[in-house]
Each structure stands twice: as C-alpha cells, then as structure tokens.
Scaffold this motif. Structure first.
Motif, PDB file in Angstrom:
ATOM      1  N   ASP A 167     -52.302 -20.248  -1.773  1.00 20.96           N
ATOM      2  CA  ASP A 167     -51.198 -20.171  -0.817  1.00 20.96           C
ATOM      3  C   ASP A 167     -50.496 -21.534  -0.742  1.00 20.96           C
ATOM      4  N   LEU A 212     -56.793 -17.807  -2.756  1.00 20.05           N
ATOM      5  CA  LEU A 212     -56.734 -16.493  -2.122  1.00 20.05           C
ATOM      6  C   LEU A 212     -57.623 -15.459  -2.790  1.00 20.05           C
ATOM      7  N   ASP A 213     -57.805 -15.551  -4.076  1.00 21.83           N
ATOM      8  CA  ASP A 213     -58.457 -14.501  -4.833  1.00 21.83           C
ATOM      9  C   ASP A 213     -58.760 -15.070  -6.204  1.00 21.83           C
ATOM     10  N   ARG A 218     -48.786  -8.981 -10.917  1.00 18.18           N
ATOM     11  CA  ARG A 218     -49.517  -8.271  -9.864  1.00 18.18           C
ATOM     12  C   ARG A 218     -49.925  -9.234  -8.750  1.00 18.18           C
ATOM     13  N   LEU A 219     -50.441 -10.397  -9.109  1.00 17.62           N
ATOM     14  CA  LEU A 219     -50.851 -11.370  -8.102  1.00 17.62           C
ATOM     15  C   LEU A 219     -49.667 -11.835  -7.259  1.00 17.62           C
ATOM     16  N   GLU A 271     -47.166 -10.180  -6.385  1.00 19.23           N
ATOM     17  CA  GLU A 271     -46.689  -9.150  -5.456  1.00 19.23           C
ATOM     18  C   GLU A 271     -47.124  -9.467  -4.028  1.00 19.23           C
ATOM     19  N   ASP A 272     -48.157 -10.260  -3.883  1.00 22.76           N
ATOM     20  CA  ASP A 272     -48.610 -10.703  -2.563  1.00 22.76           C
ATOM     21  C   ASP A 272     -47.724 -11.871  -2.138  1.00 22.76           C
ATOM     22  N   PRO A 273     -46.954 -11.740  -1.062  1.00 22.92           N
ATOM     23  CA  PRO A 273     -46.049 -12.815  -0.642  1.00 22.92           C
ATOM     24  C   PRO A 273     -46.767 -14.094  -0.218  1.00 22.92           C
ATOM     25  N   ALA A 274     -48.058 -14.028   0.049  1.00 24.03           N
ATOM     26  CA  ALA A 274     -48.818 -15.223   0.423  1.00 24.03           C
ATOM     27  C   ALA A 274     -49.102 -16.127  -0.776  1.00 24.03           C
ATOM     28  N   VAL A 275     -48.987 -15.579  -1.992  1.00 24.41           N
ATOM     29  CA  VAL A 275     -49.267 -16.363  -3.189  1.00 24.41           C
ATOM     30  C   VAL A 275     -48.100 -17.310  -3.463  1.00 24.41           C
TER      31      VAL A 275
END
Length: 154
Positions: A104, A110-111, A126-127, A129-133
């Motif tokens: 972040d 995060l993952d 794909r990763l 797609e999470d706005p926190a990334v």
C-alpha cells in the motif's frame, strides 16, 4: 478496473550516483566483472549476455520507509545502458517464475502471489484491481531478490 502500469528498474539518478561514486548507497565498492550470461540486470531490465560489463550492488527498491524497505543484491551494467520500456512488462522476465508482492502507499505488504512463467502480466493486473495496492515488487522466487517495481501510470 484495468490499470495502466509502469515498470521500473533501478532509478537512473541512483545508477548515476553509484557509477560516479564507484560504491553503492550501502558503501560497497562497485567491482566490475564480465557476465557469465544469464544475470538479471535491474538497470535496463534485461538478462545479461556473456561478456557484458556488470557489477553486483546493494539496492533498496522501496521508496517508503518501514520494515519492508529491505536492501538486497542486484546486478547492473557498469556503464550507461538503455532505459527499460516503462510501458510494458520486461520481455526477458516474462518466462520466469516470480513472487509478486503488493504494497500500500504506506509501504505495508498486502498479499503475495507466485506467478508461473508467462502469467506475470495477468497476475499484476489482478493485483492492481485492488485500489489499496500502490506498488508491486516483482522478485526472484528462489533468492527473493528484487527484479523490478510496478506501479500505476499517472
């Protein structure tokens, strides 16, 4: 959301400083050597051919501080080289397994995912797609060494 991505190796200002000072930011001397071929170069994001002038230096890819701002070994050319194409996944790294580590904006991981050869681009999209990334570090699966950083354009 399908983010437009930017692929970054070692920053040019950092490369200039290391090459000029003849030591990395950790104080290790830049020791030129001839490549045996196959070394992943983090300056131009290519794989070295045999006989290229390279060096192994310490580098911290994370611009944010914190516990994930680790320093590790990376190969670079000892002289100026072509900058990588920031708009596309580095071709020499496409057919390699990679650990993808998303972070972040505060530099917290995060993952994580292991991308099989040829799947890195799909996994990155794909990763993101999470706005926190904020960024994803692409790393060597076995050694854990940083290969390059990916972030959204803009």
């Amino acid at each position: 959301m399908n983010a437009e991505l930017r692929y970054e190796g070692v920053q040019s200002s950092t490369l200039d400083r290391i090459r000029c000072n003849r030591h990395d930011d950790s104080g290790n001397a830049v020791v030129p050597r001839r490549s045996g071929g196959g070394e992943p170069l983090r300056c131009c994001l290519t794989i070295a051919g045999a006989g290229e002038n390279i060096a192994l230096v310490a580098y911290r890819p994370m611009t944010a501080g914190g516990p994930y701002a680790e320093v590790g070994p990376v190969f670079i050319h000892t002289a100026d080289c072509a900058a990588p194409d920031a708009g596309s996944f580095p071709i020499d790294f496409r057919d390699r397994r990679a650990a993808l580590r998303p972070y972040d904006a505060d530099g917290q991981m995060l993952d994580g995912v292991v991308a099989d050869p040829g799947t890195g681009e799909v996994e990155l999209k794909r990763l993101f797609e999470d706005p926190a990334v904020d960024t994803v570090q692409v790393r060597n699966v076995v050694a854990g060494c940083w290969n390059f950083t990916v972030r959204r354009q803009g």
